[in-house]
Design a protein around this motif. Structure first.
Motif, PDB file in Angstrom:
ATOM      1  N   ALA A   1       0.834  -1.205   0.000  1.00  0.00           N
ATOM      2  CA  ALA A   1       0.000   0.000   0.000  1.00  0.00           C
ATOM      3  C   ALA A   1       0.867   1.252   0.000  1.00  0.00           C
ATOM      4  CB  ALA A   1      -0.934  -0.009   1.214  1.00  0.00           C
ATOM      5  N   GLY A   2       1.935   1.234   0.763  1.00  0.00           N
ATOM      6  CA  GLY A   2       2.847   2.378   0.794  1.00  0.00           C
ATOM      7  C   GLY A   2       3.462   2.646  -0.566  1.00  0.00           C
ATOM      8  N   ILE A   3       3.867   1.581  -1.237  1.00  0.00           N
ATOM      9  CA  ILE A   3       4.439   1.720  -2.578  1.00  0.00           C
ATOM     10  C   ILE A   3       3.385   2.261  -3.544  1.00  0.00           C
ATOM     11  CG2 ILE A   3       5.323   0.422  -4.568  1.00  0.00           C
ATOM     12  CD1 ILE A   3       6.719  -1.437  -2.467  1.00  0.00           C
ATOM     13  N   ALA A   4       2.183   1.687  -3.487  1.00  0.00           N
ATOM     14  CA  ALA A   4       1.108   2.110  -4.399  1.00  0.00           C
ATOM     15  C   ALA A   4       0.752   3.581  -4.192  1.00  0.00           C
ATOM     16  CB  ALA A   4      -0.125   1.226  -4.197  1.00  0.00           C
ATOM     17  N   VAL A   5       0.628   4.014  -2.948  1.00  0.00           N
ATOM     18  CA  VAL A   5       0.255   5.393  -2.661  1.00  0.00           C
ATOM     19  C   VAL A   5       1.337   6.355  -3.141  1.00  0.00           C
ATOM     20  CG1 VAL A   5      -0.092   7.033  -0.770  1.00  0.00           C
ATOM     21  CG2 VAL A   5      -1.326   4.882  -0.786  1.00  0.00           C
ATOM     22  N   ALA A   6       2.601   5.992  -2.947  1.00  0.00           N
ATOM     23  CA  ALA A   6       3.685   6.872  -3.389  1.00  0.00           C
ATOM     24  C   ALA A   6       3.682   7.010  -4.911  1.00  0.00           C
ATOM     25  CB  ALA A   6       5.024   6.336  -2.901  1.00  0.00           C
ATOM     26  N   ILE A   7       3.408   5.922  -5.610  1.00  0.00           N
ATOM     27  CA  ILE A   7       3.363   5.984  -7.074  1.00  0.00           C
ATOM     28  C   ILE A   7       2.151   6.784  -7.532  1.00  0.00           C
ATOM     29  CG2 ILE A   7       3.052   4.600  -9.175  1.00  0.00           C
ATOM     30  CD1 ILE A   7       4.753   2.415  -7.714  1.00  0.00           C
ATOM     31  N   ILE A   8       1.011   6.543  -6.904  1.00  0.00           N
ATOM     32  CA  ILE A   8      -0.201   7.290  -7.247  1.00  0.00           C
ATOM     33  C   ILE A   8       0.001   8.785  -6.991  1.00  0.00           C
ATOM     34  CG2 ILE A   8      -2.605   7.691  -6.557  1.00  0.00           C
ATOM     35  CD1 ILE A   8      -2.803   4.625  -6.106  1.00  0.00           C
ATOM     36  N   ALA A   9       0.615   9.116  -5.861  1.00  0.00           N
ATOM     37  CA  ALA A   9       0.847  10.521  -5.516  1.00  0.00           C
ATOM     38  C   ALA A   9       1.774  11.193  -6.522  1.00  0.00           C
ATOM     39  CB  ALA A   9       1.415  10.628  -4.106  1.00  0.00           C
TER      40      ALA A   9
ATOM     41  N   ILE B   1      -2.963  12.841  -3.088  1.00  0.00           N
ATOM     42  CA  ILE B   1      -3.415  11.469  -3.327  1.00  0.00           C
ATOM     43  C   ILE B   1      -4.691  11.473  -4.169  1.00  0.00           C
ATOM     44  CG2 ILE B   1      -4.249   9.364  -2.200  1.00  0.00           C
ATOM     45  CD1 ILE B   1      -2.263  10.090   0.091  1.00  0.00           C
ATOM     46  N   GLY B   2      -5.572  12.428  -3.876  1.00  0.00           N
ATOM     47  CA  GLY B   2      -6.792  12.557  -4.673  1.00  0.00           C
ATOM     48  C   GLY B   2      -6.484  12.818  -6.134  1.00  0.00           C
ATOM     49  N   ALA B   3      -5.503  13.660  -6.389  1.00  0.00           N
ATOM     50  CA  ALA B   3      -5.105  13.937  -7.767  1.00  0.00           C
ATOM     51  C   ALA B   3      -4.541  12.686  -8.425  1.00  0.00           C
ATOM     52  CB  ALA B   3      -4.079  15.070  -7.806  1.00  0.00           C
ATOM     53  N   GLY B   4      -3.794  11.905  -7.672  1.00  0.00           N
ATOM     54  CA  GLY B   4      -3.265  10.654  -8.213  1.00  0.00           C
ATOM     55  C   GLY B   4      -4.364   9.673  -8.561  1.00  0.00           C
TER      56      GLY B   4
END
Length: 153
Positions: free
Chosen positions: A92-100, A137-140
């Motif tokens: 989840a941490g990896i996914a959120v950082a990429i999405i962000a 994060i919303g923008a991602g």
């Protein structure tokens, strides 16, 4: 004195007070004070260009404090990798950082989307006691859904 931005900030301050959201109250009060004392033209461009990076840095510092205090060390890391939940959290941490990362691109490239994201974040903070990390994060997330929409269009 009572320009549209001042009125908008006053409404947001009222929402923050009604919702008892300390973060929103402090943020709006800070901006109102800067406008009232005339520092807005000097400080706002800096905050607009560097604010997200400063905020991410402050959050990163807060997350690393348990390592600096010794509350989290190699022993806890070793124990964590044995847990399936830790692996889920790592993913989840990896996914959120990429999405962000893609969210930051969207915020820089598409100002009208930024307005909707910021307003959504304000509503979430004021009404649902959310935390104002939402625009990035919303923008991602918006970016991912926009790309999916393009894919199926």
């Amino acid at each position: 004195m009572f320009s549209q931005p001042m009125l908008f900030l006053a409404v947001l301050l009222l929402i923050g007070l009604v919702a008892k959201n300390q973060s929103l109250i402090i943020a709006v009060a800070f901006l109102l004070i800067l406008k009232l004392i005339g520092l807005d033209s000097k400080v706002f461009p800096f905050l607009q260009s560097k604010g997200i990076n400063i905020g991410v840095t402050v959050i990163t510092i807060a997350v690393l404090v348990p390592i600096a205090t010794g509350d989290i060390g190699f022993k806890q890391l070793g124990e964590a990798v044995k847990s399936s939940y830790a692996w889920i959290a790592l993913g989840a941490g990896i996914a959120v950082a990429i999405i962000a990362k893609y969210g930051l691109t969207l915020l820089e490239d598409d100002p009208h989307i930024t307005t909707a994201l910021v307003f959504g974040t304000i509503l979430a903070v004021a009404l649902f006691q959310g935390v104002a990390v939402g625009p990035l994060i919303g923008a991602g997330i918006a970016y991912l859904f926009m790309k999916l929409t393009e894919l199926f269009s």
